[in-house]
Design an enzyme around this catalytic site. Structure first.
Site, short mmCIF file in Angstrom:
data_model
loop_
_atom_site.label_atom_id
_atom_site.label_comp_id
_atom_site.label_asym_id
_atom_site.label_seq_id
_atom_site.Cartn_x
_atom_site.Cartn_y
_atom_site.Cartn_z
CB CYS A 122 -1.13 0.05 1.12
SG CYS A 122 -1.86 1.66 1.36
CG HIS A 164 -5.52 -2.12 -1.24
ND1 HIS A 164 -4.54 -2.75 -0.72
CD2 HIS A 164 -5.50 -0.96 -1.30
CE1 HIS A 164 -3.62 -2.14 -0.20
NE2 HIS A 164 -4.21 -0.79 -0.40
CD GLU A 165 -6.81 1.34 -4.03
OE1 GLU A 165 -6.86 2.34 -3.21
OE2 GLU A 165 -5.69 0.94 -4.31
CG HIS A 168 -7.37 2.78 1.09
ND1 HIS A 168 -6.76 3.01 2.14
CD2 HIS A 168 -6.48 2.33 0.32
CE1 HIS A 168 -5.28 2.74 1.91
NE2 HIS A 168 -5.08 2.07 0.58
CO CO Z 1 -3.49 1.19 -0.29
#
Ligand code: CO
Length: 206
Positions: A122, A164-165, A168
């Protein structure tokens, strides 16, 4: 254009759920400016995805893009194993994510099917990576900066980046999901990445 820095783990904005972009902001110059800044920051890093909180903006906007140049160090076997394929720029505002059920042969054991474990990193946790188990196929829907509907079914590496995004935007980092014993510096990972995931796990007792 001077680009904002990528904020690092420890900044509160990375740990708070991001707010939906309100309807009246969709299609505005302001939102388009945010998106073009995010794309520039992602490409400069370089990375394959970026979420607005990573430049300190607590709004539900993600950008993703993967190309040949970024995967040039992977062998054809490694690309196939990861399901890593190039895809053009995707901009998704207010995304919702749905897991797609794996297609299994009749009578197959469903346990663990449709999930995959690989090293990921990341931009907000620079210098490190770890093994993370993710769903293999997901569908994302939302709108782009102009308000046009976006729907994308992704499998393999693009699906990993999407998860993953979207994480966030929920205030979640991969370190919350990682197999903690696999956490390693990028330096040491050079050896581990040349091995199979099973070998890397055995080496680390992960
Ligand atoms: Co990231």
């Amino acid at each position: 254009m001077e680009l904002p820095p990528i904020v690092l783990a420890g900044r509160a904005v990375l740990r708070k759920p991001a707010a939906p972009v309100p309807p009246e902001e969709i299609g505005t110059k302001q939102l388009k400016q945010l998106v073009s800044t995010m794309v520039a920051v992602m490409r400069k890093a370089p990375g394959v995805g970026l979420a607005a909180p990573q430049i300190g903006v607590g709004q539900q906007v993600i950008v993703l893009e993967d190309g040949e140049a970024l995967m040039s160090r992977l062998t054809p076997e490694q690309r196939a194993e990861r399901g890593r394929v190039p895809f053009p720029l995707q901009v998704i505002v207010n995304p919702t994510l749905k897991v797609l059920a794996p297609s299994l042969p009749a009578g197959a054991d469903a346990a663990g099917a449709g999930r995959a474990t690989f090293f990921e990193g990341c931009l907000s946790v620079p210098g490190y990576m770890a093994l993370v188990e993710r769903d293999l196929s997901v569908e994302v829907s939302g709108v782009d900066a102009d308000g046009k509907e976006v729907r994308w079914q992704a499998t393999g590496w693009p699906a990993r980046i999407l998860q993953h995004e979207v994480d966030h935007l929920r205030g979640t980092l991969y370190v919350d999901r990682m197999i903690s014993r696999s956490f390693c510096s990028n330096e040491e990972a050079k050896v581990l990445l040349g091995q199979s995931v099973a070998e890397a796990r055995a080496a680390l007792g992960a």
